[in-house]
Motif scaffolding. Structure first.
Motif, mmCIF file in Angstrom:
data_model
loop_
_atom_site.group_PDB
_atom_site.id
_atom_site.type_symbol
_atom_site.label_atom_id
_atom_site.label_comp_id
_atom_site.label_asym_id
_atom_site.label_seq_id
_atom_site.Cartn_x
_atom_site.Cartn_y
_atom_site.Cartn_z
ATOM 1 N N ARG A 1 0.309 2.669 -10.662
ATOM 2 C CA ARG A 1 0.213 1.203 -10.658
ATOM 3 C C ARG A 1 1.553 0.576 -11.039
ATOM 4 O O ARG A 1 1.922 -0.489 -10.530
ATOM 5 C CB ARG A 1 -0.904 0.719 -11.582
ATOM 6 N N GLU B 1 3.652 0.513 -7.912
ATOM 7 C CA GLU B 1 3.217 -0.587 -7.053
ATOM 8 C C GLU B 1 3.782 -1.925 -7.541
ATOM 9 O O GLU B 1 4.301 -2.714 -6.748
ATOM 10 C CB GLU B 1 1.697 -0.690 -7.042
ATOM 11 N N ARG C 1 0.881 -1.164 0.000
ATOM 12 C CA ARG C 1 0.000 0.000 0.000
ATOM 13 C C ARG C 1 0.921 1.217 0.000
ATOM 14 O O ARG C 1 1.399 1.636 1.036
ATOM 15 C CB ARG C 1 -0.931 -0.017 1.203
#
Length: 120
Positions: free
Chosen positions: A92, A95, A8
Motif C-alpha cells: 500500500r 501504491e 493498479r
C-alpha cells in the motif's frame, strides 16, 4: 470517467510470484472477516480460488502471510500474520508513493483526454 485515476500496481518477482491489488484486497478482507471463505465471497470468488491465492502468497515468503485454523466444533478461521501485515503495508505504501509521484503526469494525461460527454 472517474475524477481520480486509480493506480493498479502489480509487483512481479517471478513467473508465479506476484502481488497486486487483488491479493492485497484479499489479505485486507481476511484480516477484517477472519475467514478466507468470507473474504472470497465478498470479492465474488470461490473459496477454492481464494485458498489458492493464499497458498501462493504463503509460498512466496519466508513466513506465511495467512494462518488458518481448521473447522471443528468452534469452526475454522484465518488471520493475517505479522508478515502479512508488513507485506500489505509495504504494498500500500508503494501504491501511495507511486500515485503521489505521478500526479503531475496524470494531470497532463487527463488534460489531453476527451470530455466525459464525448466532446473534445
Amino acid at each position: 470517467m472517474t475524477d481520480t485515476p486509480q493506480f493498479r500496481i502489480r509487483l512481479v518477482f517471478g513467473p508465479d510470484e506476484m502481488i497486486g491489488p487483488g491479493k492485497a484486497e484479499l489479505l485486507e478482507r481476511i484480516d477484517r472477516t477472519g475467514s478466507i471463505a468470507a473474504a472470497g465471497r465478498e470479492m465474488g470468488m470461490s473459496y477454492k480460488r481464494a485458498w489458492q491465492l493464499v497458498e501462493v502468497m504463503n509460498a512466496m515468503f519466508r513466513a506465511p502471510l495467512v494462518d488458518r485454523t481448521r473447522g471443528g466444533a468452534r469452526g475454522g478461521g484465518a488471520n493475517v500474520t505479522a508478515t502479512g501485515h508488513a507485506v500489505l503495508a509495504a504494498y500500500r505504501g508503494i501504491e501511495f508513493e507511486a500515485a503521489r509521484a505521478g500526479e503531475r503526469h496524470v494531470a497532463e494525461i487527463k488534460a489531453l483526454m476527451r470530455d466525459p460527454g464525448g466532446g473534445r
